[in-house]
Enzyme design. Structure first.
Site, PDB file in Angstrom:
ATOM      1  N   ARG A 260      -1.719  -4.070   3.138  1.00  0.00           N
ATOM      2  CA  ARG A 260      -0.352  -4.119   2.611  1.00  0.00           C
ATOM      3  C   ARG A 260       0.349  -5.285   3.287  1.00  0.00           C
ATOM      4  O   ARG A 260       0.750  -5.183   4.444  1.00  0.00           O
ATOM      5  CB  ARG A 260       0.332  -2.784   2.958  1.00  0.00           C
ATOM      6  CG  ARG A 260       1.629  -2.510   2.210  1.00  0.00           C
ATOM      7  CD  ARG A 260       2.417  -1.412   2.906  1.00  0.00           C
ATOM      8  NE  ARG A 260       3.084  -1.952   4.084  1.00  0.00           N
ATOM      9  CZ  ARG A 260       3.394  -1.255   5.175  1.00  0.00           C
ATOM     10  NH1 ARG A 260       3.104   0.035   5.267  1.00  0.00           N
ATOM     11  NH2 ARG A 260       3.999  -1.834   6.199  1.00  0.00           N
ATOM     12  N   HIS A 264       6.374  -1.362   3.717  1.00  0.00           N
ATOM     13  CA  HIS A 264       5.994  -0.150   2.969  1.00  0.00           C
ATOM     14  C   HIS A 264       6.811  -0.068   1.676  1.00  0.00           C
ATOM     15  O   HIS A 264       6.282   0.089   0.591  1.00  0.00           O
ATOM     16  CB  HIS A 264       6.221   1.084   3.834  1.00  0.00           C
ATOM     17  CG  HIS A 264       6.098   2.363   3.074  1.00  0.00           C
ATOM     18  ND1 HIS A 264       4.885   2.815   2.614  1.00  0.00           N
ATOM     19  CD2 HIS A 264       7.025   3.256   2.651  1.00  0.00           C
ATOM     20  CE1 HIS A 264       5.078   3.951   1.940  1.00  0.00           C
ATOM     21  NE2 HIS A 264       6.364   4.232   1.956  1.00  0.00           N
ATOM     22  N   TYR A 273       6.706  -2.307  13.939  1.00  0.00           N
ATOM     23  CA  TYR A 273       5.521  -1.551  14.382  1.00  0.00           C
ATOM     24  C   TYR A 273       4.193  -2.279  14.226  1.00  0.00           C
ATOM     25  O   TYR A 273       3.152  -1.732  14.550  1.00  0.00           O
ATOM     26  CB  TYR A 273       5.460  -0.194  13.662  1.00  0.00           C
ATOM     27  CG  TYR A 273       5.477  -0.278  12.133  1.00  0.00           C
ATOM     28  CD1 TYR A 273       4.318  -0.544  11.422  1.00  0.00           C
ATOM     29  CD2 TYR A 273       6.672  -0.102  11.418  1.00  0.00           C
ATOM     30  CE1 TYR A 273       4.335  -0.624  10.037  1.00  0.00           C
ATOM     31  CE2 TYR A 273       6.697  -0.192  10.029  1.00  0.00           C
ATOM     32  CZ  TYR A 273       5.526  -0.452   9.351  1.00  0.00           C
ATOM     33  OH  TYR A 273       5.537  -0.540   7.979  1.00  0.00           O
TER      34      TYR A 273
HETATM   35  C1  TPP Z   1       4.111  15.087   0.534  1.00  0.00           C
HETATM   36  C2  TPP Z   1       4.834  13.894   1.061  1.00  0.00           C
HETATM   37  N1  TPP Z   1       4.972  13.739   2.389  1.00  0.00           N
HETATM   38  C3  TPP Z   1       5.600  12.651   2.888  1.00  0.00           C
HETATM   39  C4  TPP Z   1       6.128  11.715   2.037  1.00  0.00           C
HETATM   40  C5  TPP Z   1       6.829  10.475   2.600  1.00  0.00           C
HETATM   41  N2  TPP Z   1       5.963   9.300   2.420  1.00  0.00           N
HETATM   42  C6  TPP Z   1       6.190   8.427   1.419  1.00  0.00           C
HETATM   43  S1  TPP Z   1       5.042   7.190   1.419  1.00  0.00           S
HETATM   44  C7  TPP Z   1       4.255   7.820   2.776  1.00  0.00           C
HETATM   45  C8  TPP Z   1       3.043   7.123   3.351  1.00  0.00           C
HETATM   46  C9  TPP Z   1       1.896   7.025   2.392  1.00  0.00           C
HETATM   47  O1  TPP Z   1       0.895   6.195   2.923  1.00  0.00           O
HETATM   48  P1  TPP Z   1      -0.412   5.898   2.126  1.00  0.00           P
HETATM   49  O2  TPP Z   1      -0.970   7.140   1.551  1.00  0.00           O
HETATM   50  O3  TPP Z   1      -1.302   5.113   3.017  1.00  0.00           O
HETATM   51  O4  TPP Z   1       0.072   5.000   0.887  1.00  0.00           O
HETATM   52  P2  TPP Z   1       0.747   3.541   0.907  1.00  0.00           P
HETATM   53  O5  TPP Z   1       2.230   3.758   0.884  1.00  0.00           O
HETATM   54  O6  TPP Z   1       0.273   2.832   2.104  1.00  0.00           O
HETATM   55  O7  TPP Z   1       0.317   2.895  -0.367  1.00  0.00           O
HETATM   56  C10 TPP Z   1       4.886   8.977   3.217  1.00  0.00           C
HETATM   57  C11 TPP Z   1       4.455   9.755   4.382  1.00  0.00           C
HETATM   58  C12 TPP Z   1       5.979  11.914   0.654  1.00  0.00           C
HETATM   59  N3  TPP Z   1       6.436  11.021  -0.251  1.00  0.00           N
HETATM   60  N4  TPP Z   1       5.308  13.001   0.183  1.00  0.00           N
END
Ligand code: TPP
Ligand code: MG
Length: 363
Positions: A260, A264, A273
């Site tokens: 990425r 985010h 971080y």
């Molecule tokens: C069930 C749930 N828990 C927490 C969140 C908050 N949240 C949004 S994105 C994220 C991280 C996701 O990381 P990843 O699966 O690696 O996907 P990326 O964003 O890196 O594409 C979190 C914890 C959420 N949207 N849904």
């Protein structure tokens, strides 16, 4: 060794790669792919246009025109490669970052912007594009995809489902439950995990002690890691996994090893971080530059072609911006629409109450 040493650009190259970061074509015994010059140029065009849509969306958010945007910067090859592996009949289930897959499914990019502008819930008809609505609840779409795939199976269909999720999502219960269901029912589904090394500020080593693709063996189906910045390899590996699924060989977990490059979302500041040198190392593995180098070196495209694609990107960027700014605000009562397929007494009451409340402000 620092805590971050095995991650990212320095990780061992235990993956399927068909095009090196320098644009050299390499052979693979199981996943070779024949692409015509026209097909490679077309993939290049997809990558460039998708990056442009993303860039415009980030700019629009910065100008206050979108509430939020989740950038796909750096993940174009994983999304275009896998997206172009789908047939029209296959069904894709995205997260909130799959703008490149949406592009491959002919979803108007302005619909994606509309969602992040808060004026609709996506706006496209999933059944028309075989592209489900974006899912923000991490991992839950893996269950939807497996259910859909089991439906294909029961209907005697010959298509497959693909579901996108991130490295962080692999820690969710839903994802692990969907692995079990897909495995024991031999569901025609491809689990496409874009390991972009980060789940917001949580690095990969906080999700897994082993490479993510190896998780699949514990559930009883194959897992494979592909260079997620290599559009050829992503196309080849996803094509093979979809074919296996359609032929009744069950699920595959694909770990697309990528990065990425942006934040985010636009609400995030990754400089808090992660170190700048990590990003610099990944810039050398840029998914677009390697295809450009390949096209140049092999004289499959000339300067005129690259200029034409750039001009097309400029025009697309302007079009997306103009149409985003012209999006009408929805009537306030619209938030109650489409919650259920049919009418619902409680929602009707709530709509009524809300509209009465709003009417109280009018003179
Ligand atoms: C069930 C749930 N828990 C927490 C969140 C908050 N949240 C949004 S994105 C994220 C991280 C996701 O990381 P990843 O699966 O690696 O996907 P990326 O964003 O890196 O594409 C979190 C914890 C959420 N949207 N849904
Ligand atoms: Mg991630």
């Amino acid at each position: 060794m620092t805590a971050h040493a095995p991650r990212g650009a320095d990780a061992p190259p235990e993956l399927v790669q068909l095009l090196t970061p320098e644009g050299e074509r390499v052979e693979h015994p199981d996943y070779d792919i024949e692409l015509t010059a026209e097909e490679v140029r077309s993939l290049y065009r997809d990558l460039v246009l998708v990056r442009r849509i993303d860039l415009e969306a980030v700019a629009l958010q910065r100008q206050g025109e979108l509430g939020l945007w989740a950038s796909l910067l750096g993940q174009e090859a994983a999304q275009v490669g896998s997206g172009r592996a789908l047939t029209g009949a296959d069904m894709a289930f995205p997260t909130y970052r799959e703008h490149g897959v949406a592009w491959c499914r002919d979803v108007d990019p302005v619909n994606l912007l509309a969602l992040f502008r808060g004026v609709n819930n996506g706006g496209w008809n999933p059944a028309e594009h075989n592209f489900h609505l974006y899912t923000i609840v991490i991992g839950s779409q893996t269950l939807h995809a497996v259910g859909y795939a089991m439906g294909i199976q029961r209907d005697g269909g010959d298509s497959a489902a693909i579901v996108y999720f991130g490295d962080g999502a692999t820690s969710q219960g839903d994802v692990n439950e969907s692995f079990i269901w897909a495995s024991v029912f031999n569901a025609p589904v491809v689990f496409f995990c874009q390991n972009n090394q980060w789940a917001i500020s949580e690095p990969l080593e906080k999700q897994s002690k082993i490479p993510l693709y190896k998780r699949a063996s514990g559930f009883g189906f194959p897992g494979i890691r592909v260079d997620g910045n290599d559009v050829f390899a992503c196309l080849a590996v996803t094509r093979a996994a979809l074919r296996n699924a359609r032929e009744g060989q069950g699920p595959t977990l694909i770990e697309a090893f990528t990065y990425r490059m942006g934040a985010h979302t636009t609400s995030d500041d990754p400089t808090r971080y992660r170190l700048a040198n990590e990003l610099e190392a990944w810039k050398l593995k840029d998914p677009i530059e390697r295809v450009k180098a390949y096209l140049f070196k092999n004289e499959l495209a000339d300067q005129e072609f690259f200029e034409k694609v750039d001009a097309e990107a400029d025009a697309l960027g302007k079009d997306v911006r103009d149409r985003c700014l012209a999006l009408p605000d929805p009537p306030p009562g619209a938030i109650f629409d489409h919650v259920y397929a049919g009418a619902h007494a409680l929602l009707d009451e709530e709509r009524e109450q809300y509209l009465t409340y709003l009417a109280g402000f009018e003179r």
